[in-house]
Motif scaffolding. Sequence first.
Motif, PDB file in Angstrom:
ATOM      1  N   ALA A   1       0.839  -1.213   0.031  1.00 47.55           N
ATOM      2  CA  ALA A   1       0.036  -0.184  -0.015  1.00 47.55           C
ATOM      3  C   ALA A   1       0.863   1.333   0.068  1.00 47.55           C
ATOM      4  O   ALA A   1       0.327   2.168  -0.748  1.00 47.55           O
ATOM      5  N   HIS A   2       1.999   1.233   0.751  1.00 47.54           N
ATOM      6  CA  HIS A   2       3.011   2.359   0.720  1.00 47.54           C
ATOM      7  C   HIS A   2       3.519   2.697  -0.659  1.00 47.54           C
ATOM      8  O   HIS A   2       3.457   3.847  -1.172  1.00 47.54           O
TER       9      HIS A   2
ATOM     10  N   HIS B   1       2.409   1.852  -3.449  1.00 47.30           N
ATOM     11  CA  HIS B   1       1.161   2.246  -4.272  1.00 47.30           C
ATOM     12  C   HIS B   1       0.688   3.723  -3.844  1.00 47.30           C
ATOM     13  O   HIS B   1       0.484   4.553  -5.023  1.00 47.30           O
ATOM     14  N   GLY B   2       0.852   3.994  -2.739  1.00 45.78           N
ATOM     15  CA  GLY B   2       0.622   5.547  -2.313  1.00 45.78           C
ATOM     16  C   GLY B   2       1.664   6.611  -3.253  1.00 45.78           C
ATOM     17  O   GLY B   2       1.217   7.578  -3.633  1.00 45.78           O
TER      18      GLY B   2
ATOM     19  N   SER C   1       1.355   6.540  -6.765  1.00 46.41           N
ATOM     20  CA  SER C   1       0.293   7.314  -7.316  1.00 46.41           C
ATOM     21  C   SER C   1       0.282   8.744  -7.233  1.00 46.41           C
ATOM     22  O   SER C   1      -0.570   9.439  -7.744  1.00 46.41           O
TER      23      SER C   1
END
Lengths: 176, 577
Positions: free
Chosen positions: A58-59, A61-62, A65
């Motif tokens: 998730a990190h 990906h953040g 993005s």
Amino acid sequence: MAYEFTEEDLQEIEKIKAKYPEVKAATLPVLWVAQNRFGHVEPDVQKLVADTLGLPQAHVHGVASFYTQYYKEKKGEHVLDVCTCLSCQLCGGYDILEHLENKLGIKAGETTEDGKFSIQEVECLGACGYAPMLQVTNDQYVNNLTPEKVDDLIETLKAGKEPEYDQIGMPLRKVK
Amino acid sequence: MPEVFIDGKRYEYEGDHQLLQFILDQGLEVPFFCYHPSMSIPANCRQCMVKVGQPVKDRESGEYELDENGDRVIRWFPKLQTSCNIKVADGMVVHTQETDELVERAQKDTLEFILANHPLDCPICDQAGECPLQIQTYKYGPEGSRFEVKKVHKPKRVQLGPRVILDAERCINCTRCVRFTDEISETHQLTIVSRGDKNYPTTAPGTEFDDNYSLNTVDICPVGALTSADFRFKARVWEMNQTPSIDITNGKGTNIDLWTRDNLVLRITPRFNEDVNDHWMPDEGREAYRVFNENRVSKPAQNLDGEQVKSSWNNALLTLAEKIEEHDGKEVLFVGSPHASVEENYVLMSVANLLGAKNPVFTPHIEEGYGDGFLLTDDQAPNTNGCRALGLDELSAADLKKEITGAKMVVLLNDQLVDRNVVSAKDIETPFTTVFATNHSETSKVADLVIPITTAAEHAASYVNVDNRAQRTVAAKETKYTNRRLDIEMSEGRLDRYGTSFDNWVTEDNKVDCMPFWNFTSQLADRLGLDLSYDTGRDVMNEISEKVPAFKGVSYSEMDANSGIVLEETSDKTVKS
Ligand code: SF4
Ligand code: FES
Ligand code: FES
């Protein structure tokens, strides 16, 4: 598709990691390593980066993005980042974007069928003094745009030539 | 002692304090969104602005410089400061929105920004009524907005995981939810994606937010961006009553609130207890509201020729009394339960002793490896240590099975022994078995007599958690025989509506036909001529604290005052009443 780093990439990643006290800080440069290798950082590539660094998916990906410079999907050979932020907007950024869209027959965010060009609408690239402007594939800035200049640029790129414009080096990005 | 001046008033302090927390601790208020006392402080919402200054000291003498009026000269920070991440310092002078117009203006403008893209859909939003954004906008916000352009649209109704739904348009990007998965549950499942006015929290592609603690993000989300898939659209906050209670789904004793309306528990949220669960609870515990509402045993039942038939209370009482009289005390096996409260187990023990039966036995309900070192425990029952402290005889599952199959008559306190594979249905069918049960189960199904008793939501009773902490519940819903007007502890909701046509506690079917175990037992004792009578759990606890050394000093008022009491380990665990 399963992506893998080469031995060489992994060595480079080790070098990058050694520069920072915490591995989290290596996220940005390692995403560059990945994008240079695969041409994009699709979710599977983000996962590869996360797994390689031992960071949460998730990190990564953040982070990916957050930046338009990282391509979260496969893009065309040339990615045209048209700035429509304030200064460029006032100087006709949207007109340039529209012109480009009509010329290539695609909308911002899309890629031409032949895989040659993608258009992205981006925020300020720090070249407000030369507005309106665009950037070619995270590399050359093309400044003080006019429709003619845009046409020229497309022809040059189509012909496989380097556009003759100032080149601004960025760390860790492969400069051709 | 170091001092700080807030809005012209002097406060003394000791130790290290964040200014915002210090202000809140004094009972004062400064609006805020992103700050949470149990997590790191990113200071990203910018709502908690205050004006801060330090007195100027003369370098040589170390004395405060004074102006012509004899007041300390204050050097103000050049800009307003976010109070959440600034430390209280000696001599600090603080002005909040109460005494400084610039601060008031700054807070108002920040809110205008925060609301620039907020959909303002409070009428259809679950958070309305308990929404910090709504409340603080009413108190400190602007009356209107100067943004006339179209709002930014973002994903809505995103199923982030099995239990949590995101409305990205409502999100104010405070990052509380992300920090929760990073710092508290440590699953790192959430992140903020994109940037500027387009950002919102989500999971990595192809993954879901299935954290065992995911619903805590719904509680801490300061807006209605994260809502509970289960509770969504069920009830307005102001229609419900909130009653403090204890999680009974495992051994941790997580402090909770039961939210009730019309005698149904509609949701469960964690209640702060620094020593047990801080602000959090596992998702699993929230599911327990079903235990209180659904599948309840209502009215006694008796097995007649292989079929369970509903019976009157009187018949149940007489049948049980007769059966007990038919048997010698020694032939009756009393089985206590780690799933039942201290009070219930104690009353069972008292009856057993008065009848000359063997001391009640019990077997713990442990699932090895289930715990996670946080709020989930291997222990699946809320009161294992309570049974131990009372001095019930602890048996292995196999030994309990042996005892049950060898007995002529069994009296079983709420424990689903068949369902959890301690005994088989056959084992229960052989002796005459009376089950005191809250819910229907494979166990109650095969009993000869089923007597419905109250759950933790219907009585006040105590539970001793895995760390030996005794804590108690408060009745939150009525049974057929209780009345929220008469039980002074029960919250009544809106007094002005009580008994009027606006009172929404009206559905008779939602009241279960059951009784606290001690009430039924008192009637039974009366019938059997035993000297035993209790009215409430409080009466029972008063007696326990007198008679059982482990519970010395334990009372409802002490438990309430100290958020539970840790029992002293006593060497003598076999004390009988
Ligand atoms: S969803 Fe709620 S908790 Fe999460 S960042 Fe947005 S406002 Fe904050
Ligand atoms: S606004 Fe286009 S470069 Fe700054
Ligand atoms: S609470 Fe201080 S900035 Fe958010």
